[in-house]
Design a protein around this motif. Structure first.
Motif, short mmCIF file in Angstrom:
data_model
loop_
_atom_site.label_atom_id
_atom_site.label_comp_id
_atom_site.label_asym_id
_atom_site.label_seq_id
_atom_site.Cartn_x
_atom_site.Cartn_y
_atom_site.Cartn_z
N THR A 129 -0.34 6.84 0.50
CA THR A 129 -1.30 5.83 0.06
C THR A 129 -2.47 6.48 -0.66
O THR A 129 -3.01 7.50 -0.21
CB THR A 129 -1.84 5.05 1.28
OG1 THR A 129 -0.76 4.38 1.92
CG2 THR A 129 -2.90 4.05 0.87
N THR A 152 0.79 -1.23 0.00
CA THR A 152 0.00 0.00 0.00
C THR A 152 0.82 1.28 0.00
O THR A 152 0.26 2.37 -0.07
CB THR A 152 -0.92 0.01 1.23
OG1 THR A 152 -0.12 -0.09 2.42
CG2 THR A 152 -1.92 -1.13 1.19
N HIS A 164 -4.40 -0.15 -5.89
CA HIS A 164 -3.52 0.98 -5.64
C HIS A 164 -3.55 1.94 -6.84
O HIS A 164 -2.87 1.72 -7.84
CB HIS A 164 -2.10 0.49 -5.41
CG HIS A 164 -2.03 -0.81 -4.63
ND1 HIS A 164 -2.43 -0.90 -3.32
CD2 HIS A 164 -1.64 -2.05 -4.99
CE1 HIS A 164 -2.26 -2.16 -2.90
NE2 HIS A 164 -1.80 -2.87 -3.90
#
Length: 469
Positions: free
Chosen positions: A251, A153, A380
């Motif tokens: 993130t 992440t 992601h």
């Protein structure tokens, strides 16, 4: 042959270091998904590099394949033995020593069996950060994350595992040991052998230890979950986050509504923080040392996004408990889908600018193969890596299994046509080898075969992973 080899391994490793009983072998022969199952003569559990080298030498002398295995959390069967041909599973889980932590050089030297969470804790103990963060960090091991070039992440800020490896210790297929544990930032002496073994999935040798980079600690967090109208808004918001947060942005995750619904249904304590359901959600996190600055950066980015219509709603975490609750909605997806039933998993990367179009194109293409298939998408945004995991229409698990090859081909063909990759952070393992071979140029495959043949001419190191064999 098998009885003699097992006896020789027991002499080297002792009873504690060898598993040869059928019932005790079972956990080592099945991958995390439960879909890849193999056989092995035994499981060797060495405690030192010298013992690893001796195991590899013994197997090489008998022509028996070696299958390195770490925390066994992979999703592509790369650490699971095959059915055809004799093999020995080489489990590195007893090699759990943290050899050195150096806050001056910002490095840590660890053995392959060190669990990622323990590595993170060791870094914290000297005021540093090891930034690879995975849902499986409580069981994934250093050898595994190096050998699969794990992502996680925080790739947006810190890069893949490859970017954090300075040196390696590797047992080669003939049992020799390459002592490459150099904690150097600059070492321009010919071929980069260290990087050759990163992401090789144990097909070129056994990683027994690594020198890894540490980063300055980032103890403060600013975290928010945002409701989004579409994937295009998530991509556009990435730009706003970078403008306002710069290097603090750690993130930027995407979760589709189908994925969130599974988490709410199957993860205890999970709750939807929004009154109205939206098609997409984004989890953003900034990290640093100044809480006030992080809060201001996040507020500025979200304010700009709301004005542009990129964000429909937002919840900003006001403490560690709320932050943890928001993270559950992202990290609980994989386990929730597992509880729901069988799934067909795809870990792919696309150019970020093409994410929205690719997701839009995939839905009707997959529905044409299996009407009603549930596309559980999450991943992601910051590095273009999305997990397109497919769950069966309710009550149609057999139909999903039957359609799995065609569904996977549809995903991979769409991804490749858009300049993407069929494997982002879990490697090829065994399950993706055929798909990779079909969609990769002969020049690239020839280079890979040449490397494999030069280092492992007998083809005994994890055969069938990465390349056919």
């Amino acid at each position: 042959m098998s009885a003699g080899l097992v006896a020789a391994l027991r002499e080297v490793l002792g009873d504690r270091g060898l598993v040869a009983d059928g019932d005790d072998l079972e956990p080592y022969l099945r991958d995390w998904t439960g879909t890849v199952v193999g056989t092995a003569l035994a499981v060797a559990r060495p405690a030192t590099t010298d013992e690893v080298a001796e195991v590899v030498r013994l197997c090489a002398a008998e022509g028996v394949a070696v299958v390195p295995q770490g925390g066994h959390t992979g999703l592509n069967g790369g650490a699971t033995p095959r059915h055809d041909g004799p093999s020995v599973v080489l489990s590195l889980t007893r090699m759990r020593r943290i050899r050195d932590v150096d806050p001056v050089s910002d490095t840590v030297t660890v053995e392959a069996g060190v669990v990622l969470a323990d590595l993170q804790e060791a870094a914290q103990g000297v005021g540093r950060l090891f930034p690879v963060s995975l849902g499986s960090e409580g069981s994934a091991t250093v050898g595994g994350i190096v050998s699969t070039n794990a992502g996680g992440t925080a790739v947006l800020r810190y890069g893949m595992t490859r970017d954090l490896v300075l040196g390696l210790e590797v047992v080669l297929p003939d049992g020799r040991v390459w002592h490459g544990l150099r904690a150097l930032r600059k070492d321009n002496t010919g071929y980069d052998l260290t990087q050759l073994f990163v992401g090789a999935e144990g097909t070129l040798g056994v990683v027994t230890a690594a020198v890894l980079r540490l980063l300055p600690a980032t103890p403060r967090r600013a975290t928010a979950l945002v409701a989004l109208p579409d994937v295009g808004s998530a991509v556009a918001l990435l730009g706003r986050l970078r403008e306002h947060a710069a290097e603090s942005l750690t993130t930027w995750e995407l979760v589709g509504r189908q994925a969130l619904d599974l988490v709410l249904a199957h993860v205890p304590g999970a709750r939807d923080p929004f009154a109205q359901a939206r098609p997409w959600y984004g989890l953003v996190e900034l990290a640093g040392v100044d809480q006030g600055a992080l809060d201001a950066q996040l507020e500025g980015a979200l304010g700009a996004a709301v004005e542009e219509g990129l964000v429909a709603d937002a919840v900003v975490a006001t403490g560690s408990a709320q932050r943890a609750a928001l993270w559950v909605l992202r990290e609980g997806v994989s386990e929730a889908q597992r509880v729901e039933g069988p799934s067909v998993k795809h870990d792919v990367t696309l150019p970020i600018t093409g994410l929205a179009d690719a997701v839009a194109a995939l839905a009707p293409r997959l529905d044409a193969v299996l009407p009603g298939v549930r596309l559980v998408t999450y991943g992601h945004v910051g590095d273009g890596n999305l997990h397109h995991n497919l769950t069966a229409p309710v009550g149609q698990e057999d139909a999903l299994r039957a359609a799995a090859p065609e569904l996977t081909a549809a995903v991979y063909d769409e991804v490749i046509a858009r300049g993407g990759s069929i494997s982002a952070e879990h490697g090829l393992g065994r399950t993706k080898v055929g798909a990779h071979q079909q969609r990769t140029s002969e020049v690239e495959l020839d280079l890979m075969r040449a490397v494999k043949s030069a280092i492992d001419p007998a083809g005994l190191m994890n055969p069938g992973a990465v390349l056919p064999g």
